[in-house]
Write a protein that holds these residues in place. Sequence first.
Motif, mmCIF file in Angstrom:
data_model
loop_
_atom_site.group_PDB
_atom_site.id
_atom_site.type_symbol
_atom_site.label_atom_id
_atom_site.label_comp_id
_atom_site.label_asym_id
_atom_site.label_seq_id
_atom_site.Cartn_x
_atom_site.Cartn_y
_atom_site.Cartn_z
ATOM 1 N N UNK A 33 0.795 -1.233 0.000
ATOM 2 C CA UNK A 33 0.000 0.000 0.000
ATOM 3 C C UNK A 33 0.821 1.273 0.000
ATOM 4 N N UNK A 34 2.138 1.166 0.190
ATOM 5 C CA UNK A 34 2.986 2.351 0.192
ATOM 6 C C UNK A 34 2.977 2.989 -1.196
ATOM 7 N N UNK A 35 2.785 4.295 -1.235
ATOM 8 C CA UNK A 35 2.787 5.027 -2.508
ATOM 9 C C UNK A 35 4.223 5.212 -2.986
ATOM 10 N N UNK A 36 4.431 4.966 -4.261
ATOM 11 C CA UNK A 36 5.731 5.228 -4.873
ATOM 12 C C UNK A 36 5.733 6.654 -5.401
ATOM 13 N N UNK A 73 -1.792 7.277 -8.633
ATOM 14 C CA UNK A 73 -0.388 6.897 -8.580
ATOM 15 C C UNK A 73 -0.168 5.398 -8.530
ATOM 16 N N UNK A 74 1.056 5.032 -8.165
ATOM 17 C CA UNK A 74 1.465 3.634 -8.090
ATOM 18 C C UNK A 74 1.750 3.265 -6.640
ATOM 19 N N UNK A 75 1.369 2.029 -6.281
ATOM 20 C CA UNK A 75 1.468 1.575 -4.903
ATOM 21 C C UNK A 75 2.053 0.172 -4.843
ATOM 22 N N UNK A 76 2.665 -0.149 -3.708
ATOM 23 C CA UNK A 76 3.218 -1.485 -3.506
ATOM 24 C C UNK A 76 2.071 -2.475 -3.361
ATOM 25 N N UNK A 77 2.123 -3.535 -4.153
ATOM 26 C CA UNK A 77 1.090 -4.564 -4.117
ATOM 27 C C UNK A 77 1.338 -5.530 -2.965
ATOM 28 N N UNK A 78 0.286 -6.245 -2.589
ATOM 29 C CA UNK A 78 0.413 -7.280 -1.573
ATOM 30 C C UNK A 78 1.346 -8.355 -2.119
ATOM 31 N N UNK A 79 2.262 -8.813 -1.285
ATOM 32 C CA UNK A 79 3.238 -9.802 -1.717
ATOM 33 C C UNK A 79 3.097 -11.085 -0.916
#
Length: 123
Positions: A33-36, A73-79
Amino acid sequence: MQIIISNSSKEPIYEQITKQIKSSILTGELHEGTALPSMRNLAKDLKISVITTKRAYEELERSGFIYSIVGKGSFVAEQNLEVMREKKLKVIEEELSTVITNSKEIGLSLDELQQLTRILYEE
């Protein structure tokens, strides 16, 4: 998140960006969920083309590391870290097979290879 670009590297800039962001995600530095940074801001910060950052983000999205929302924007996906670890292990095994083949071709003993590996690992 800090990205360092090497202009002297043979690796394309978009790949350098991709690898560093993947690494930050896999090590937990970047959480789900962190925004890049926006593509434009990242390009501006790194003094590179927006096309280059766009290519890196597209590659990350294709690989499932990030997702994008138009206008946000772009966000970190669940891994799934276990799946990611397995993928990395597979890559390591393939690369080690190549190293072992090359070592045998030049007559490098297993002890010498282990010693070299230990030195490089501890750097």
